[in-house]
Scaffold this motif. Structure first.
Motif, PDB file in Angstrom:
ATOM      1  N   PHE A  14      21.887  81.410 -23.745  1.00 51.10           N
ATOM      2  CA  PHE A  14      21.668  81.016 -24.732  1.00 51.10           C
ATOM      3  C   PHE A  14      20.988  79.727 -25.463  1.00 51.10           C
ATOM      4  O   PHE A  14      20.778  79.160 -26.499  1.00 51.10           O
ATOM      5  N   ARG A  15      20.383  78.977 -24.020  1.00 47.29           N
ATOM      6  CA  ARG A  15      19.391  78.187 -24.380  1.00 47.29           C
ATOM      7  C   ARG A  15      18.375  77.928 -25.665  1.00 47.29           C
ATOM      8  O   ARG A  15      18.440  76.759 -25.770  1.00 47.29           O
ATOM      9  N   ASP A  16      17.823  79.098 -25.186  1.00 49.61           N
ATOM     10  CA  ASP A  16      16.304  79.011 -25.643  1.00 49.61           C
ATOM     11  C   ASP A  16      16.851  79.182 -27.633  1.00 49.61           C
ATOM     12  O   ASP A  16      16.107  78.244 -28.372  1.00 49.61           O
ATOM     13  N   GLY A  17      17.956  80.338 -28.066  1.00 52.38           N
ATOM     14  CA  GLY A  17      18.333  80.209 -29.346  1.00 52.38           C
ATOM     15  C   GLY A  17      19.115  78.913 -29.671  1.00 52.38           C
ATOM     16  O   GLY A  17      18.491  78.146 -30.735  1.00 52.38           O
ATOM     17  N   VAL A  18      19.625  77.804 -29.101  1.00 55.52           N
ATOM     18  CA  VAL A  18      20.086  76.538 -28.955  1.00 55.52           C
ATOM     19  C   VAL A  18      19.040  75.776 -29.651  1.00 55.52           C
ATOM     20  O   VAL A  18      19.042  75.221 -31.030  1.00 55.52           O
ATOM     21  N   MET A  19      18.037  75.564 -28.325  1.00 57.86           N
ATOM     22  CA  MET A  19      17.595  74.740 -28.619  1.00 57.86           C
ATOM     23  C   MET A  19      16.553  75.017 -30.084  1.00 57.86           C
ATOM     24  O   MET A  19      15.834  73.834 -30.681  1.00 57.86           O
ATOM     25  N   ALA A  20      15.638  76.469 -30.276  1.00 61.60           N
ATOM     26  CA  ALA A  20      15.157  76.554 -31.678  1.00 61.60           C
ATOM     27  C   ALA A  20      15.726  75.587 -32.821  1.00 61.60           C
ATOM     28  O   ALA A  20      15.219  75.623 -33.580  1.00 61.60           O
ATOM     29  N   GLN A  21      17.571  75.270 -32.735  1.00 64.08           N
ATOM     30  CA  GLN A  21      17.576  75.471 -33.955  1.00 64.08           C
ATOM     31  C   GLN A  21      17.528  72.935 -34.277  1.00 64.08           C
ATOM     32  O   GLN A  21      18.562  72.730 -35.235  1.00 64.08           O
ATOM     33  N   ILE A  22      17.447  72.649 -32.647  1.00 61.86           N
ATOM     34  CA  ILE A  22      17.441  71.861 -32.407  1.00 61.86           C
ATOM     35  C   ILE A  22      15.383  70.974 -33.071  1.00 61.86           C
ATOM     36  O   ILE A  22      14.765  71.311 -32.353  1.00 61.86           O
ATOM     37  N   PRO A  23      15.657  70.526 -33.442  1.00 65.26           N
ATOM     38  CA  PRO A  23      14.002  69.827 -34.202  1.00 65.26           C
ATOM     39  C   PRO A  23      13.731  68.936 -33.749  1.00 65.26           C
ATOM     40  O   PRO A  23      12.746  68.375 -33.436  1.00 65.26           O
ATOM     41  N   MET A  24      14.794  68.589 -32.859  1.00 66.22           N
ATOM     42  CA  MET A  24      14.283  67.324 -31.486  1.00 66.22           C
ATOM     43  C   MET A  24      14.153  67.705 -30.159  1.00 66.22           C
ATOM     44  O   MET A  24      13.457  67.318 -29.279  1.00 66.22           O
TER      45      MET A  24
ATOM     46  N   LEU B 181      29.489  60.782 -39.019  1.00 65.80           N
ATOM     47  CA  LEU B 181      28.211  60.797 -38.386  1.00 65.80           C
ATOM     48  C   LEU B 181      27.269  61.768 -37.347  1.00 65.80           C
ATOM     49  O   LEU B 181      27.616  61.718 -36.842  1.00 65.80           O
ATOM     50  N   SER B 182      26.350  62.254 -37.820  1.00 68.38           N
ATOM     51  CA  SER B 182      26.071  63.876 -37.442  1.00 68.38           C
ATOM     52  C   SER B 182      24.775  62.784 -36.334  1.00 68.38           C
ATOM     53  O   SER B 182      24.075  62.122 -36.860  1.00 68.38           O
ATOM     54  N   VAL B 183      24.829  63.509 -35.200  1.00 65.18           N
ATOM     55  CA  VAL B 183      24.840  62.885 -33.495  1.00 65.18           C
ATOM     56  C   VAL B 183      23.123  63.603 -32.630  1.00 65.18           C
ATOM     57  O   VAL B 183      24.568  64.833 -32.020  1.00 65.18           O
ATOM     58  N   ASN B 184      22.999  64.955 -33.466  1.00 68.61           N
ATOM     59  CA  ASN B 184      22.584  65.980 -33.295  1.00 68.61           C
ATOM     60  C   ASN B 184      21.240  66.483 -33.660  1.00 68.61           C
ATOM     61  O   ASN B 184      21.040  67.729 -32.767  1.00 68.61           O
ATOM     62  N   GLY B 185      20.310  65.515 -32.817  1.00 71.23           N
ATOM     63  CA  GLY B 185      18.722  65.575 -33.443  1.00 71.23           C
ATOM     64  C   GLY B 185      18.307  66.284 -34.232  1.00 71.23           C
ATOM     65  O   GLY B 185      17.472  67.221 -33.837  1.00 71.23           O
TER      66      GLY B 185
ATOM     67  N   ARG C 183      15.531  69.220 -27.425  1.00 74.47           N
ATOM     68  CA  ARG C 183      16.269  68.289 -26.426  1.00 74.47           C
ATOM     69  C   ARG C 183      17.904  68.550 -26.784  1.00 74.47           C
ATOM     70  O   ARG C 183      18.759  67.964 -27.660  1.00 74.47           O
ATOM     71  N   PHE C 184      18.525  67.962 -25.994  1.00 76.08           N
ATOM     72  CA  PHE C 184      19.931  67.865 -25.947  1.00 76.08           C
ATOM     73  C   PHE C 184      20.135  66.335 -25.409  1.00 76.08           C
ATOM     74  O   PHE C 184      19.039  65.766 -25.161  1.00 76.08           O
ATOM     75  N   SER C 185      21.899  66.299 -26.292  1.00 77.82           N
ATOM     76  CA  SER C 185      21.693  64.876 -25.241  1.00 77.82           C
ATOM     77  C   SER C 185      22.568  64.298 -24.355  1.00 77.82           C
ATOM     78  O   SER C 185      22.926  65.528 -24.131  1.00 77.82           O
ATOM     79  N   ASN C 186      23.026  63.407 -24.376  1.00 77.69           N
ATOM     80  CA  ASN C 186      23.827  62.982 -22.541  1.00 77.69           C
ATOM     81  C   ASN C 186      24.145  62.118 -23.278  1.00 77.69           C
ATOM     82  O   ASN C 186      24.709  61.400 -24.012  1.00 77.69           O
ATOM     83  N   PRO C 187      25.835  61.647 -22.940  1.00 78.65           N
ATOM     84  CA  PRO C 187      26.611  60.969 -22.875  1.00 78.65           C
ATOM     85  C   PRO C 187      26.429  59.780 -23.097  1.00 78.65           C
ATOM     86  O   PRO C 187      27.188  58.522 -23.317  1.00 78.65           O
ATOM     87  N   GLU C 188      25.789  59.370 -22.213  1.00 77.86           N
ATOM     88  CA  GLU C 188      25.062  57.499 -22.543  1.00 77.86           C
ATOM     89  C   GLU C 188      24.366  57.356 -23.988  1.00 77.86           C
ATOM     90  O   GLU C 188      24.607  56.542 -24.496  1.00 77.86           O
ATOM     91  N   GLU C 189      23.601  58.699 -24.081  1.00 75.07           N
ATOM     92  CA  GLU C 189      22.958  58.179 -24.945  1.00 75.07           C
ATOM     93  C   GLU C 189      23.648  58.525 -26.448  1.00 75.07           C
ATOM     94  O   GLU C 189      23.926  57.526 -26.951  1.00 75.07           O
ATOM     95  N   VAL C 190      24.768  59.205 -26.256  1.00 76.96           N
ATOM     96  CA  VAL C 190      26.117  58.818 -27.695  1.00 76.96           C
ATOM     97  C   VAL C 190      26.708  58.525 -27.382  1.00 76.96           C
ATOM     98  O   VAL C 190      27.936  57.880 -28.951  1.00 76.96           O
ATOM     99  N   SER C 191      26.686  57.697 -26.141  1.00 81.47           N
ATOM    100  CA  SER C 191      27.751  56.921 -26.754  1.00 81.47           C
ATOM    101  C   SER C 191      27.308  55.622 -27.272  1.00 81.47           C
ATOM    102  O   SER C 191      28.467  54.344 -27.671  1.00 81.47           O
TER     103      SER C 191
END
Length: 257
Positions: free
Chosen positions: A208-218, A247-251, A220-228
Motif C-alpha cells: 500500500f505504501r506507494d498508493g498512500v504516499m502519492a496522496q500526501i503532498p509532502m 487540526l489536520s496533521v497529515n502532510g 513522507r510519513f510522520s513520526n510520533p515525536e513530530e506529531v507530539s
C-alpha cells in the motif's frame, strides 16, 4: 522570553501512553515542565516509561478506557494525588479491520467501545472536574485534546468501525467545546494522517505504501515525536483562544478551508 508552550505545573492525563504517539506526547509533556499521568493496559511498558521520565514526573494507571468505572476512579485518584488535572490527551485506540459486509458485530463493537465510548468516558470525567474547578473560581488552564484521524473525515476502506469512531470523536469535540467554553475549558481534536507506529504497519507496507504516499503532498510519513508537538501546542497556553477545532496533521493529505 517565556516559552508559550511551557507546561509547568500542569498535570496531564495521556491515554494509550505506553507506546507510539501516547509515549511521545508524554515525554514532551515532561520536557515542557508538566507531569504525565500515564494510562494504558500495558503495565510493564508504563512502568518502564515512568522510570525513564524520572521520579515525580509521571503517575501510572493500568486499565481500559472502555470501562467507565476504571476511568472515573483513575480521574478521581489523579485529582486526589495532584490537586488538579489540567489536561487530557484522549489517545487510546485500537484497530480491528474487516470489510463492511463481512465485519462481525463484535469487531464493530470492540473498536467503538475503545475509540469512541472510551473517549467520551474520559472526556466526561475530566471535563466534569475541569468544569467544577472553574465554577469554584480556579482559573488554572484546562485543555482537552481528542485524537481523531483522517479516517474520520474521508472514510477508510476495511475499517468502517474505525472511521465511524473517529468521525464521532469530531462530534464529541465540537459539542463539548460549546458546552464548556464559558468556563474556559478548551476542547480540540487532531486528525493525524499516517504516523509511523505499530497501528499503521499495514498501510505502510509494500502493498500500500506507494498508493498512500502519492496522496500526501509532502511525500513522507510522520513520526510520533513530530506529531507530539501540535498536541502539546493545543495543551498549552499558546493556544489559549482556540477551542472546538480539528487540526489536520497529515502532510497535506487533506487540504481545505
Amino acid at each position: 522570553m517565556n516559552n508559550p508552550m511551557a507546561l509547568d505545573g500542569h498535570n496531564i492525563i495521556v491515554t494509550g501512553a505506553a507506546q507510539g504517539i501516547g509515549e511521545a506526547v508524554s515525554r514532551l509533556i515532561v520536557e515542557l515542565g508538566g507531569k504525565a499521568i500515564l494510562v494504558d493496559m500495558q503495565a510493564d511498558k508504563l512502568e518502564a516509561l515512568a522510570s525513564d521520565l524520572g521520579a515525580g514526573n509521571a503517575d501510572i494507571h493500568v486499565g481500559s478506557v472502555a470501562e467507565p468505572g476504571f476511568v472515573q476512579k483513575m480521574v478521581d485518584q489523579s485529582v486526589a494525588a495532584n490537586g488538579a488535572v489540567h489536561g487530557l490527551v484522549n489517545n487510546a485506540g485500537i484497530v480491528r479491520a474487516a470489510m463492511a459486509i463481512k465485519m462481525p458485530i463484535q469487531t464493530w463493537q470492540d473498536v467503538i467501545d475503545v475509540n469512541l465510548s472510551g473517549v467520551f468516558y474520559c472526556l466526561q470525567a475530566v471535563g466534569r472536574h475541569m468544569y467544577e474547578r472553574a465554577e469554584s473560581g480556579d482559573t488554572a488552564p484546562s485543555s482537552i485534546v481528542n485524537i481523531s484521524s483522517d479516517a474520520g473525515r474521508r472514510g477508510t476502506i476495511g475499517q468502517i468501525n474505525y472511521g465511524a469512531a473517529k468521525s464521532g470523536v469530531l462530534g464529541l469535540t465540537m459539542s463539548a467545546a460549546r458546552e464548556w467554553a464559558a468556563k474556559q475549558v478548551r476542547v480540540n481534536s487532531i486528525c493525524f494522517g499516517v504516523v509511523e507506529t505499530e497501528m499503521t504497519e499495514t498501510i505502510r507496507s509494500d502493498k500500500f505504501r506507494d498508493g498512500v504516499m502519492a496522496q500526501i503532498p509532502m511525500k513522507r510519513f510522520s513520526n510520533p515525536e513530530e506529531v507530539s508537538q501540535p498536541v502539546c501546542f493545543l495543551l498549552s497556553q499558546a493556544s489559549s483562544y482556540i477551542t472546538g477545532q480539528h487540526l489536520s496533521v497529515n502532510g497535506g493529505y487533506t487540504i481545505g478551508v
